[in-house]
Design a protein around this motif. Structure first.
Motif, short mmCIF file in Angstrom:
data_model
loop_
_atom_site.label_atom_id
_atom_site.label_comp_id
_atom_site.label_asym_id
_atom_site.label_seq_id
_atom_site.Cartn_x
_atom_site.Cartn_y
_atom_site.Cartn_z
N MET A 1 -6.13 11.76 -0.14
CA MET A 1 -4.98 10.94 -0.38
C MET A 1 -5.13 9.62 0.39
O MET A 1 -5.28 9.63 1.61
CB MET A 1 -3.74 11.69 0.10
CG MET A 1 -2.47 10.97 -0.16
SD MET A 1 -1.15 12.14 0.08
CE MET A 1 0.17 11.14 -0.38
N SER A 2 -5.11 8.52 -0.30
CA SER A 2 -5.25 7.23 0.36
C SER A 2 -3.99 6.39 0.14
O SER A 2 -3.25 6.59 -0.83
CB SER A 2 -6.47 6.50 -0.20
OG SER A 2 -6.27 6.22 -1.57
N LEU A 3 -3.80 5.48 1.04
CA LEU A 3 -2.63 4.59 0.95
C LEU A 3 -2.87 3.53 -0.12
O LEU A 3 -3.99 3.05 -0.27
CB LEU A 3 -2.39 3.90 2.29
CG LEU A 3 -1.96 4.80 3.44
CD1 LEU A 3 -1.91 3.99 4.73
CD2 LEU A 3 -0.60 5.40 3.17
N PRO A 4 -1.83 3.12 -0.83
CA PRO A 4 -2.02 2.05 -1.83
C PRO A 4 -2.22 0.71 -1.12
O PRO A 4 -1.72 0.48 -0.02
CB PRO A 4 -0.72 2.06 -2.62
CG PRO A 4 0.29 2.68 -1.73
CD PRO A 4 -0.47 3.65 -0.86
N LYS A 5 -2.98 -0.17 -1.75
CA LYS A 5 -3.23 -1.49 -1.17
C LYS A 5 -1.93 -2.30 -1.17
O LYS A 5 -1.15 -2.22 -2.11
CB LYS A 5 -4.28 -2.24 -2.00
CG LYS A 5 -5.67 -1.77 -1.79
CD LYS A 5 -6.60 -2.69 -2.52
CE LYS A 5 -8.02 -2.47 -2.07
NZ LYS A 5 -8.91 -3.43 -2.69
N PRO A 6 -1.71 -3.07 -0.11
CA PRO A 6 -0.50 -3.91 -0.08
C PRO A 6 -0.65 -5.07 -1.07
O PRO A 6 -1.73 -5.60 -1.29
CB PRO A 6 -0.45 -4.43 1.35
CG PRO A 6 -1.83 -4.32 1.85
CD PRO A 6 -2.47 -3.18 1.12
N VAL A 7 0.46 -5.46 -1.66
CA VAL A 7 0.45 -6.58 -2.60
C VAL A 7 0.59 -7.86 -1.79
O VAL A 7 1.62 -8.11 -1.17
CB VAL A 7 1.62 -6.45 -3.61
CG1 VAL A 7 1.63 -7.63 -4.55
CG2 VAL A 7 1.51 -5.15 -4.36
N MET A 8 -0.47 -8.66 -1.77
CA MET A 8 -0.45 -9.88 -0.97
C MET A 8 -0.18 -11.11 -1.83
O MET A 8 0.32 -12.11 -1.33
CB MET A 8 -1.79 -10.06 -0.25
CG MET A 8 -2.13 -8.91 0.68
SD MET A 8 -0.93 -8.68 1.98
CE MET A 8 -1.37 -9.98 3.08
#
Length: 76
Positions: A1-8
């Motif tokens: 389980m990985s964290l979603p990438k932040p929307v920059m």
């Protein structure tokens, strides 16, 4: 389980659309509060003071007290 990438992309614009109106409203409210809580009472106090202020009477009182070096009291 990985964290979603932040929307920059577009993050600054999104944050500004939220924070700018709040900052503007708070600054306007502070300016209005300062005007009616500080400057208006001060203007009324100055108007009340100068309504019956006599500059010559004040000058003569200071002259009699010896405040001025270039003016002597009228009794000397």
């Amino acid at each position: 389980m990985s964290l979603p990438k932040p929307v920059m992309r577009g993050l600054l614009g999104k944050r500004l659309r939220f924070h700018l109106p709040i900052a503007f409203a708070l600054s306007l409210a502070t300016a209005v509060a300062f005007k009616y809580s500080v400057t208006e009472p001060r203007k009324r106090a100055y108007a009340e003071f100068y309504k019956d202020y006599d500059a010559m009477k004040e000058f003569n009182a200071m002259r009699e007290a010896g405040v001025f070096e270039s003016c002597r009291p009228s009794g000397e």
